[in-house]
Design an enzyme around this catalytic site. Structure first.
Site, short mmCIF file in Angstrom:
data_model
loop_
_atom_site.label_atom_id
_atom_site.label_comp_id
_atom_site.label_asym_id
_atom_site.label_seq_id
_atom_site.Cartn_x
_atom_site.Cartn_y
_atom_site.Cartn_z
CE LYS A 22 24.84 -15.85 3.72
NZ LYS A 22 24.07 -14.70 3.24
CG ASP A 80 21.21 -15.76 1.19
OD1 ASP A 80 20.00 -16.03 1.07
OD2 ASP A 80 21.67 -15.17 2.19
CE LYS A 115 17.44 -14.59 3.14
NZ LYS A 115 18.79 -14.06 2.91
CG LEU A 116 14.54 -16.49 -6.74
CD1 LEU A 116 15.95 -16.60 -6.22
CD2 LEU A 116 14.39 -17.31 -8.01
CG ASP A 174 7.78 -13.18 -8.97
OD1 ASP A 174 6.57 -13.20 -9.28
OD2 ASP A 174 8.54 -12.25 -9.29
CG ASN A 187 5.97 -19.33 -15.99
OD1 ASN A 187 6.36 -20.42 -16.40
ND2 ASN A 187 6.03 -18.23 -16.72
CB THR A 188 8.46 -15.46 -12.26
OG1 THR A 188 7.43 -14.91 -13.08
CG2 THR A 188 9.63 -14.51 -12.20
CB THR A 208 16.27 -14.33 12.60
OG1 THR A 208 17.19 -13.88 11.64
CG2 THR A 208 16.40 -15.83 12.76
CD GLN A 251 23.38 -12.94 13.45
OE1 GLN A 251 22.22 -13.08 13.87
NE2 GLN A 251 23.72 -13.20 12.21
NE ARG A 292 28.55 -9.38 11.01
CZ ARG A 292 27.45 -8.90 11.53
NH1 ARG A 292 27.38 -7.62 11.82
NH2 ARG A 292 26.41 -9.68 11.76
O1 C5P Z 1 28.43 -11.90 9.97
P1 C5P Z 1 27.44 -12.96 10.41
O2 C5P Z 1 28.09 -14.24 10.88
O3 C5P Z 1 26.41 -12.42 11.38
O4 C5P Z 1 26.69 -13.34 9.06
C1 C5P Z 1 25.58 -14.20 9.02
C2 C5P Z 1 25.07 -14.33 7.60
O5 C5P Z 1 23.88 -15.10 7.60
C3 C5P Z 1 24.70 -12.98 6.95
O6 C5P Z 1 24.96 -13.10 5.54
C4 C5P Z 1 23.23 -12.87 7.22
O7 C5P Z 1 22.57 -12.08 6.27
C5 C5P Z 1 22.78 -14.33 7.11
N1 C5P Z 1 21.55 -14.65 7.83
C6 C5P Z 1 21.38 -14.46 9.20
N2 C5P Z 1 20.21 -14.78 9.81
C7 C5P Z 1 19.20 -15.32 9.09
C8 C5P Z 1 19.35 -15.54 7.72
C9 C5P Z 1 20.55 -15.20 7.13
O8 C5P Z 1 22.29 -13.99 9.86
N3 C5P Z 1 18.09 -15.68 9.70
#
Ligand code: C5P
Length: 231
Positions: A32, A59, A61-62, A64, A67-68, A119, A190, A211
């Site tokens: 990703k 990733d 996340k568009l 807009d 058309n864009t 989230t 998290q 991580r």
């Molecule tokens: O390091 P970790 O496992 O927490 O990474 C989770 C990845 O998923 C990160 O790139 C984070 O930005 C992404 N993400 C998330 N929760 C979301 C959407 C995306 O943790 N709801």
């Protein structure tokens, strides 16, 4: 389709990400690439990682006007990414335009996944900041159904929401789920986490793991452990 581990390569520059990926000699994890790396290194980083044999979830996340988004998705499609995403809040018309932009002349296209509610957004913030006064779960499911109606392939959600999404949108509709930690691992920032094994039981199609792999003393072994527990 699905049942794969996507490694969130949240590095800020090319040398860090390439050094990390060069540890993987046999396996070629699905990678990703997020906004930070893309904005600092540009489309070349996508081409380079792709040429190393990795699948790519871009990733960005568009969100807009249709058309864009259509024209931007056409550019991402020509980069040959495997998966990309947008905000379902951009409306069904925007999501349909995105599919149109992504679809290549031969009819193929990358998978397109919707973000429903981030989230980081609470029910209270939805109500006070953006005047949405429905329960969060109802909003998530409504946005997931809109994404399905527009022809998208799935949504990003918590593994804890995966079965709710599958019940509403069908088992074929993909759930791409971050928030994964090993049983004996550190949660970091998290909050609602599941192990790869629990994510599998809950029906996640792809887990996004950052991580626990990127910061592990042996990232290749951590990646293999994720695969073993999830598949
Ligand atoms: O390091 P970790 O496992 O927490 O990474 C989770 C990845 O998923 C990160 O790139 C984070 O930005 C992404 N993400 C998330 N929760 C979301 C959407 C995306 O943790 N709801």
């Amino acid at each position: 389709m699905g049942k794969d581990v996507i490694v969130a390569c949240d590095f800020s520059n090319k040398s860090e990400v390439i050094e990390f990926l060069s540890k993987f000699k046999e396996e070629k994890p699905y990678v990703k690439i997020g906004m930070e790396l893309f904005y600092s290194e540009g489309p070349e980083i996508v081409r380079q990682i792709k040429s190393m044999g990795h699948k790519i979830f871009l990733d960005l996340k568009l969100h807009d006007i249709p058309n864009t988004v259509m024209k931007s998705m056409s550019v991402l499609s020509s980069l040959d990414v495997d998966m990309c995403n947008l905000h379902a809040a951009g409306t069904i018309a925007m999501m349909e335009a995105a599919i149109k932009g992504l679809t290549r002349e031969d009819g193929t296209r990358p998978l397109l996944i919707a973000v429903t509610q981030l989230t980081s957004t609470s029910e209270e913030r939805m109500r006070t900041d953006v005047l949405i006064d429905k329960p969060l779960d109802e909003v998530v499911i409504h946005y997931a159904k809109n994404a399905k109606k527009a022809g998208l392939d799935g949504v990003v959600c918590s593994p804890l929401e995966a079965s709710m999404v599958h019940n509403a949108c069908g088992m074929e509709f993909l759930t791409v789920t971050p928030g994964v930690r090993f049983e004996d691992g550190d949660c970091g920032d998290q909050v609602r986490v599941t192990t790869p094994e629990q994510a599998k039981k809950l029906g996640s199609d792809y887990i996004v793991v950052g991580r626990p792999i990127t910061a592990a003393s042996d990232p290749v072994e951590a990646y293999k452990r994720c695969l073993r527990e999830f598949r």
